[in-house]
Write an enzyme that holds these catalytic residues in place. Structure first.
Site, mmCIF file in Angstrom:
data_model
loop_
_atom_site.group_PDB
_atom_site.id
_atom_site.type_symbol
_atom_site.label_atom_id
_atom_site.label_comp_id
_atom_site.label_asym_id
_atom_site.label_seq_id
_atom_site.Cartn_x
_atom_site.Cartn_y
_atom_site.Cartn_z
ATOM 1 N N ARG A 231 -2.564 3.439 1.054
ATOM 2 C CA ARG A 231 -1.408 4.537 0.896
ATOM 3 C C ARG A 231 -1.943 6.821 0.799
ATOM 4 O O ARG A 231 -3.157 5.858 -0.284
ATOM 5 C CB ARG A 231 -0.289 4.563 0.130
ATOM 6 C CG ARG A 231 1.404 3.416 0.419
ATOM 7 C CD ARG A 231 1.805 4.380 1.334
ATOM 8 N NE ARG A 231 2.279 3.325 2.471
ATOM 9 C CZ ARG A 231 2.413 2.290 2.926
ATOM 10 N NH1 ARG A 231 1.060 2.163 3.993
ATOM 11 N NH2 ARG A 231 3.245 2.271 3.614
ATOM 12 N N ASP A 255 -7.039 6.512 6.746
ATOM 13 C CA ASP A 255 -6.177 6.315 7.667
ATOM 14 C C ASP A 255 -4.669 7.414 6.952
ATOM 15 O O ASP A 255 -3.543 6.869 7.833
ATOM 16 C CB ASP A 255 -6.264 5.093 8.279
ATOM 17 C CG ASP A 255 -4.505 4.950 8.628
ATOM 18 O OD1 ASP A 255 -5.074 6.420 9.983
ATOM 19 O OD2 ASP A 255 -4.070 4.131 9.258
ATOM 20 N N GLU A 260 0.496 13.057 3.990
ATOM 21 C CA GLU A 260 1.018 12.961 5.598
ATOM 22 C C GLU A 260 2.455 12.649 6.263
ATOM 23 O O GLU A 260 2.637 13.513 7.764
ATOM 24 C CB GLU A 260 0.936 11.467 5.980
ATOM 25 C CG GLU A 260 1.501 10.530 5.450
ATOM 26 C CD GLU A 260 0.779 9.157 6.081
ATOM 27 O OE1 GLU A 260 -0.316 9.144 5.568
ATOM 28 O OE2 GLU A 260 1.729 8.202 5.815
ATOM 29 N N HIS A 292 -2.485 7.186 10.071
ATOM 30 C CA HIS A 292 -1.658 6.410 10.110
ATOM 31 C C HIS A 292 -1.158 5.125 11.292
ATOM 32 O O HIS A 292 -0.109 5.072 11.279
ATOM 33 C CB HIS A 292 -0.737 6.879 9.252
ATOM 34 C CG HIS A 292 -0.291 5.886 7.959
ATOM 35 N ND1 HIS A 292 0.874 6.131 7.325
ATOM 36 C CD2 HIS A 292 0.511 4.552 8.499
ATOM 37 C CE1 HIS A 292 1.155 5.023 7.011
ATOM 38 N NE2 HIS A 292 0.700 4.328 7.111
HETATM 39 P P1 NAI Z 1 -0.378 -7.638 -0.017
HETATM 40 O O1 NAI Z 1 1.140 -7.395 -0.909
HETATM 41 O O2 NAI Z 1 -0.286 -8.513 0.352
HETATM 42 O O3 NAI Z 1 -1.098 -7.179 -1.088
HETATM 43 C C1 NAI Z 1 -1.431 -6.154 -1.945
HETATM 44 C C2 NAI Z 1 -2.075 -6.469 -2.809
HETATM 45 O O4 NAI Z 1 -2.609 -5.244 -4.092
HETATM 46 C C3 NAI Z 1 -1.940 -8.000 -4.452
HETATM 47 O O5 NAI Z 1 -2.542 -8.521 -3.719
HETATM 48 C C4 NAI Z 1 -1.633 -7.341 -5.881
HETATM 49 O O6 NAI Z 1 -1.706 -7.652 -6.368
HETATM 50 C C5 NAI Z 1 -2.627 -5.918 -5.297
HETATM 51 N N1 NAI Z 1 -2.136 -5.411 -6.487
HETATM 52 C C6 NAI Z 1 -0.658 -4.979 -6.758
HETATM 53 N N2 NAI Z 1 -1.200 -3.841 -7.951
HETATM 54 C C7 NAI Z 1 -2.032 -3.961 -8.231
HETATM 55 C C8 NAI Z 1 -2.922 -3.074 -8.651
HETATM 56 N N3 NAI Z 1 -2.328 -1.899 -9.510
HETATM 57 N N4 NAI Z 1 -4.253 -2.807 -8.729
HETATM 58 C C9 NAI Z 1 -5.066 -3.536 -7.694
HETATM 59 N N5 NAI Z 1 -4.595 -4.011 -7.244
HETATM 60 C C10 NAI Z 1 -2.688 -4.622 -7.217
HETATM 61 O O7 NAI Z 1 -0.088 -6.287 1.378
HETATM 62 P P2 NAI Z 1 -0.885 -6.365 1.995
HETATM 63 O O8 NAI Z 1 0.263 -6.440 3.043
HETATM 64 O O9 NAI Z 1 -1.811 -6.782 1.839
HETATM 65 O O10 NAI Z 1 -0.496 -4.817 2.357
HETATM 66 C C11 NAI Z 1 -2.297 -3.789 1.261
HETATM 67 C C12 NAI Z 1 -1.035 -2.404 1.329
HETATM 68 O O11 NAI Z 1 -1.145 -1.831 2.930
HETATM 69 C C13 NAI Z 1 0.469 -2.565 1.440
HETATM 70 O O12 NAI Z 1 0.608 -1.643 0.065
HETATM 71 C C14 NAI Z 1 0.387 -0.995 1.870
HETATM 72 O O13 NAI Z 1 -0.039 0.073 1.446
HETATM 73 C C15 NAI Z 1 -0.776 -0.376 3.243
HETATM 74 N N6 NAI Z 1 -0.538 -0.627 4.606
HETATM 75 C C16 NAI Z 1 -0.566 0.142 5.754
HETATM 76 C C17 NAI Z 1 -0.559 0.298 6.895
HETATM 77 C C18 NAI Z 1 -1.105 1.419 7.695
HETATM 78 O O14 NAI Z 1 -0.823 1.210 8.940
HETATM 79 N N7 NAI Z 1 -1.907 2.462 7.099
HETATM 80 C C19 NAI Z 1 0.216 -0.953 7.188
HETATM 81 C C20 NAI Z 1 0.303 -1.849 6.509
HETATM 82 C C21 NAI Z 1 0.103 -2.274 5.979
#
Ligand code: NAI
Length: 345
Positions: A231, A255, A260, A292
């Site tokens: 993000r 990305d 944005e 994105h």
């Molecule tokens: P997920 O929920 O599986 O993993 C997120 C990880 O971040 C978890 O292990 C969590 O413990 C950790 N986390 C939470 N708070 C934290 C902090 N303060 N410091 C460090 N780590 C922390 O989520 P997933 O599916 O891996 O997605 C990650 C991110 O990718 C999403 O939050 C979303 O913003 C982004 N995303 C971007 C996309 C794009 O098209 N550019 C598409 C899909 C997701």
């Protein structure tokens, strides 16, 4: 028939949503506009709204949706920082798509990284003009370099596997480290100090907003490459630009961008870009911006539509119970009603 107003509809959204909607007597009203206080009325007579990452689902919008009789906000994304979950609680249920293809995002992060470090974007433009010179295209080997991964959830872990395939040394930081995962966790400062490449895969929260700012950049290695497919708000873009100007940051692959919402996803090539900061970043030779698009694979689009339709169906046919419901209480798992197969409120 369940009626759903699908905001910020793009041409690539329609086929999969029409296909899965038709299977289940669900009608999608495709709206090109984004959801916000001015456009909320377009959801009139609908049972649910379907929104994406740059729709505004704040308290005012939620209150009006509630007055209009809309029962459900169905996010067709994993991230939900654009929804005021607290304001929704007790009024409107919120569901999301927790995973649709974590591979799509992790692979895009690596694609950006390779493009940037091996100057593929520059080489592509050169050879199209029969310029076969190599000066200025020197990259560096990934093998043996240290990559710092922030956030080791679904996407972060796949990105780690990809990096290991390149023979990179992986270190990671997560607020909630995965036990017995074989991942080498370090404190955030150590990650900043040791990484040649830093890739962000954690959610945007109050705590993580601008986690890459002046202080963090100050601790990083000279020449560090920063990748953000998570993000935009994770990075203070002014500080990033300063780091690039001062030659501290070797390259940035973005990305996502904090501002944005009114820029990305549209063709603005005939317009003057009003965002000076983004224009300046894009003008830098060592910055790559994609709009994105990390999620944009056929597999992901299909999974998004299928899961969203199933989320809506299970909400309306299952007494309101949906495994993918997000709620204000779920941060406190002991209160989670979902675990007990009940509605969140
Ligand atoms: P997920 O929920 O599986 O993993 C997120 C990880 O971040 C978890 O292990 C969590 O413990 C950790 N986390 C939470 N708070 C934290 C902090 N303060 N410091 C460090 N780590 C922390 O989520 P997933 O599916 O891996 O997605 C990650 C991110 O990718 C999403 O939050 C979303 O913003 C982004 N995303 C971007 C996309 C794009 O098209 N550019 C598409 C899909 C997701």
């Amino acid at each position: 028939m369940i009626k759903v107003a699908l905001y910020d509809a793009k041409i690539y959204d329609k086929p999969s949503f029409e296909y899965y909607g038709n299977l289940h007597d669900m009608h999608f009203r495709f709206l090109e506009t984004k959801l916000n206080e001015d456009t909320v009325e377009l959801a009139k007579n609908c049972d649910a709204v379907c929104v994406f990452v740059n729709d505004t689902v704040n308290k005012a919008v939620l209150d009006r949706l509630y007055e209009l009789g809309v029962h459900l906000v169905a996010l067709r994304s994993a991230g939900y920082n654009n929804v005021d979950i607290k304001a929704a609680f007790g009024k409107i249920h919120v569901v999301h798509v927790p995973a649709y293809s974590p591979y799509s995002v992790a692979e895009h992060a690596m694609a950006l990284l390779l493009t940037s470090v091996r100057r593929i974007h520059k080489a592509y433009n050169r050879t199209r003009e029969f310029n076969f010179a190599l000066n200025g295209l020197t990259g560096f080997d990934f093998h043996g370099k240290t990559v710092g991964v922030i956030g080791t959830g679904k996407i972060g872990r796949i990105f780690i596997d990809i990096c290991r395939g390149f023979g990179m040394n992986v270190i990671a930081y997560d607020r909630f480290p995965q036990e017995n995962s074989g991942i080498t966790y370090v404190e955030l400062d150590e990650l900043f100090e040791k990484s040649d490449i830093i890739s962000l895969h954690c959610p945007l929260t109050d705590e993580t907003r601008h986690m890459i700012g002046k202080d963090a950049i100050g601790k990083m290695k000279k020449g560090v490459v920063i990748v953000n497919t998570s993000r935009g708000g994770l990075i203070d873009a002014e500080a990033l630009l300063d780091g690039i100007r001062e030659r501290k940051i070797g390259a940035a692959c973005l990305d996502v961008y904090e501002e944005e919402a009114d820029i990305f996803f549209e063709d603005r090539s005939g317009h003057i870009l009003n965002d000076e900061l983004l224009a300046r970043l894009i003008s830098m030779p060592n910055v790559i911006v994609t709009s994105h698009q990390a999620f944009l694979t056929e597999e992901a689009l299909n999974n998004i539509a299928e899961t969203t339709v199933n989320n809506i169906l299970s909400y309306f046919s299952n007494d309101g119970v949906c495994d993918n419901e997000l709620c204000y209480h779920c941060g406190h798992i002991e209160h989670c009603r979902k675990e007990r197969r009940e509605k969140c409120f």
